[in-house]
Design a protein around this motif. Sequence first.
Motif, PDB file in Angstrom:
ATOM      1  N   ALA A   1       0.831  -1.210   0.000  1.00 58.17           N
ATOM      2  CA  ALA A   1       0.000   0.000   0.000  1.00 58.17           C
ATOM      3  C   ALA A   1       0.860   1.252   0.000  1.00 58.17           C
ATOM      4  CB  ALA A   1      -0.925  -0.005   1.211  1.00 58.17           C
ATOM      5  N   THR A   2       2.019   1.207   0.674  1.00 61.43           N
ATOM      6  CA  THR A   2       2.894   2.388   0.675  1.00 61.43           C
ATOM      7  C   THR A   2       3.447   2.652  -0.715  1.00 61.43           C
ATOM      8  OG1 THR A   2       4.959   1.199   1.206  1.00 61.43           O
ATOM      9  CG2 THR A   2       3.575   1.902   3.045  1.00 61.43           C
ATOM     10  N   GLY A   3       3.643   1.566  -1.494  1.00 61.84           N
ATOM     11  CA  GLY A   3       4.101   1.756  -2.861  1.00 61.84           C
ATOM     12  C   GLY A   3       3.030   2.386  -3.727  1.00 61.84           C
ATOM     13  N   LEU A   4       1.791   1.946  -3.550  1.00 63.89           N
ATOM     14  CA  LEU A   4       0.683   2.507  -4.326  1.00 63.89           C
ATOM     15  C   LEU A   4       0.481   3.978  -3.993  1.00 63.89           C
ATOM     16  CD1 LEU A   4      -1.882  -0.422  -4.053  1.00 63.89           C
ATOM     17  CD2 LEU A   4      -0.539   0.227  -6.070  1.00 63.89           C
ATOM     18  N   LEU A   5       0.730   4.335  -2.732  1.00 65.59           N
ATOM     19  CA  LEU A   5       0.570   5.723  -2.309  1.00 65.59           C
ATOM     20  C   LEU A   5       1.811   6.567  -2.603  1.00 65.59           C
ATOM     21  CD1 LEU A   5      -1.122   5.070   1.152  1.00 65.59           C
ATOM     22  CD2 LEU A   5      -2.231   5.947  -0.897  1.00 65.59           C
ATOM     23  N   ARG A   6       2.862   5.923  -3.119  1.00 61.92           N
ATOM     24  CA  ARG A   6       4.113   6.599  -3.489  1.00 61.92           C
ATOM     25  C   ARG A   6       4.785   7.301  -2.301  1.00 61.92           C
ATOM     26  NH1 ARG A   6       4.346   6.632  -9.051  1.00 61.92           N
ATOM     27  NH2 ARG A   6       2.356   6.306 -10.133  1.00 61.92           N
ATOM     28  N   ILE A   7       4.715   6.670  -1.130  1.00 63.88           N
ATOM     29  CA  ILE A   7       5.360   7.258   0.045  1.00 63.88           C
ATOM     30  C   ILE A   7       6.444   6.337   0.613  1.00 63.88           C
ATOM     31  CG2 ILE A   7       3.352   8.634   0.705  1.00 63.88           C
ATOM     32  CD1 ILE A   7       2.694   6.507   2.795  1.00 63.88           C
TER      33      ILE A   7
END
Length: 294
Positions: free
Chosen positions: A247-253
Amino acid sequence: MVAPSRAGAEHVTHVADYYDSNTRRFLLVAESPTSDAIHRGVWLPGTPDVAAAADAVNRLVIERLRGHVPPGGRVLDLGCGVGGTMTRLAQEMPVAVSGVTISQVQADIATKRFAKAGLSERCQVLCADFGQLPAEPRYDAMVAIESMVHSPSLATLIPSLAERLKPGGRLLMIDDWMTDEDLGLAARERCLERFRAGWRIGGLHTVPGLTGIAEGAGLRLVESMDLTPYLHLGRPRDRLIKVAVGATGLLRIRDRLVERPFWANMIGGSALQTALAHRWLEYRLILLEKPERH
């Protein structure tokens, strides 16, 4: 003793911060919270439960040092963590065990553990960089469990350790080693880079690469044992972490979160699971020995 470079000093600081911030949580979520182990559980054939799996690495170490370290001999634990392996060695063998950890939090926990176990006279821990050891004393054996990967240069470290081993001394390492499979594969490189960034990895080496460094330092390879098949990968909590990290990858954070020790551990641990499953990394026991003088 060689002074560390600025980059090397910064890496040491990052590793220290990582363990100071995460160690108490590691103890809370360990596979066997009563084992005092923050290394991985290894389910060797016949392992009955999680406590035995958590102690498997210690048993492997003891088996390879018993009979090779004389009574009253010296053993050094490089990256000793909270002193769990040191305690087991001192309980099983009549030796003096010293430990080095870069984390003051770990050093404090280990010191209290030795006092509680009545081992303070034979177990001592120093908060320092194991790449900057004093020339004396020399040791009958050295142990490094999941700590060599934090060294920025095994080409510098291994010769330094070899000088501090007595003739006939053993250097036993259990850690993640890179394989030669899928060289240049983009997914592999992305995965290993997340592992490096998350777990504050100084360098990854293949076993042949390590062997070449060791031979140049006057050490011979005695054993290389693949422990990867005996790890329990993809446990429920590992799958949950994979979803959270995804999910952090999808949110680019992800690139920002990897600077925070908690998320760094999650991101690096998820990448490690993937790398082991694909055999881009292998969890191996490596035993090196310094020849006797003739």
